[in-house]
Design an enzyme around this catalytic site. Structure first.
Site, PDB file in Angstrom:
ATOM      1  N   ALA A 242       0.764  -1.325  -0.015  1.00 16.34           N
ATOM      2  CA  ALA A 242      -0.014  -0.043  -0.178  1.00 16.34           C
ATOM      3  C   ALA A 242       0.908   1.330  -0.024  1.00 16.34           C
ATOM      4  CB  ALA A 242      -0.945   0.126   1.154  1.00 16.34           C
ATOM      5  N   HIS A 243       1.387   1.578  -1.133  1.00 10.48           N
ATOM      6  CA  HIS A 243       2.367   2.587  -1.125  1.00 10.48           C
ATOM      7  C   HIS A 243       1.893   4.098  -0.832  1.00 10.48           C
ATOM      8  CE1 HIS A 243       4.985   0.182  -3.782  1.00 10.48           C
ATOM      9  NE2 HIS A 243       3.918  -0.290  -4.593  1.00 10.48           N
TER      10      HIS A 243
END
Length: 319
Positions: A242-243
């Site tokens: 989940a950048h």
């Protein structure tokens, strides 16, 4: 924190938005959109639908840049699907309203004046809107409390790029914009790149409670499946990277990151197009014109993955 989100939704952008809206520390003032994971028309529509789903349709969405400062836009259909949301737009409600007529750049600058010294900017797509705002008003950094950027890769833990061997997607999509933003004298600028985001892998089974939750949680679960599947195919691990949510989490728990400081340059053109280089060892000569005058910025080089995983899961399960 009074927050402005510049984004290109995007599965991980949706997760970042859900994190922002779930946490009482944040007051989201507005959203600006940019090309990136999909066209700006698609990312704007996605932002409007997501805010409707999340119960915040009153928040303004301002459409921004459709293309980089130089060159042509590139989209991430292989990672986010043709609609930017892993094919899940059918599960999103029709937007309660339309995009605000004021452009992203004008809205961002207006917010910086209205909340001078208190506005926190978070940019999780290509940095084109920020660069255009700087070109229009170079004094913008003086009014911003902090800037958090999701982008770049510096080679930590072997992460040198995710669209080429040398470059991360947001920077590669507009290296000229990244160079201009990173050359500006922000009071506090944090860069959360692949060195940190790829270290925060959330095993997909830990998101399973979302599948039985409310409409928002079910959408996050559904959109995460093909997205995590891409990483499973690429890396051999069925986990959510989940950048963008990791970048937002840096505002909540900066102590969960390892930081280093130094000026940053961006390569434009050639084999290393979009590569980011930080002089954290202060090796550049004081007379080196290519580095002269560049301000130091903080780069995240590692994370406490479990702390960030728990922070994100708790937020998503409460949204």
């Amino acid at each position: 924190m009074k927050l402005w989100l510049d984004t290109d939704p995007g599965v991980d952008d949706a997760l970042a938005l859900a994190l922002i809206l779930a946490r009482p520390e944040f007051e989201l003032l507005g959203v600006s959109t940019v090309f990136g994971n999909a066209s700006v028309e698609q990312t704007t529509a996605n932002a409007l639908r997501l805010l409707t789903l999340f119960g915040r349709p009153e928040l303004p969405v301002h459409a921004g840049a459709a293309r980089p400062l130089v060159g042509e836009p590139r989209f991430a259909a292989a990672v986010h699907g043709n609609d930017g949301m892993s094919g899940c737009t059918a599960q999103l409600p029709e937007p309660a309203g339309a995009a605000h007529p004021v452009s992203a750049v004008e809205a961002l600058l207006a917010a910086s004046h209205a909340h001078a010294g208190a506005l926190h900017l978070v940019a999780v797509g290509p940095f084109t809107n920020l660069a255009l705002a700087l070109r229009q008003d170079p004094s913008l950094p003086q009014r911003v409390a902090s800037l958090t950027l999701m982008g770049a890769a510096f080679g930590g833990h072997g992460y040198t790029g995710n669209v080429t061997p040398c470059a991360e997607a947001n920077v590669h999509n507009d290296p000229r914009a990244a160079a201009e933003v990173l050359a500006a004298p922000w009071a506090r600028c944090r860069v959360i790149g692949l060195d940190a985001t790829q270290r925060t892998r959330i095993p997909i089974h830990r998101l399973a409670p979302l599948a039985e939750g409310n409409a928002t949680q079910r959408l996050l679960w559904a959109a995460s499946q093909p997205y995590a599947g891409y990483y499973a195919t690429r890396d051999g691990e069925n986990a959510l990277v989940a950048h963008d949510a990791t970048a937002v989490a840096a505002l909540l728990a900066p102590e969960a990151f390892t930081w280093r400081t130094g000026p940053i340059r961006v390569v434009e053109g050639g084999l290393a197009h979009g590569q980011t280089v930080q002089d954290w060892q202060h090796l550049a000569s004081a007379t080196d014109s290519e580095w002269q005058g560049l301000p130091p910025h903080a780069v995240a080089t590692d994370t406490d993955a479990e702390t960030l995983t728990l922070l994100c899961l708790q937020a998503w399960q409460s949204c």
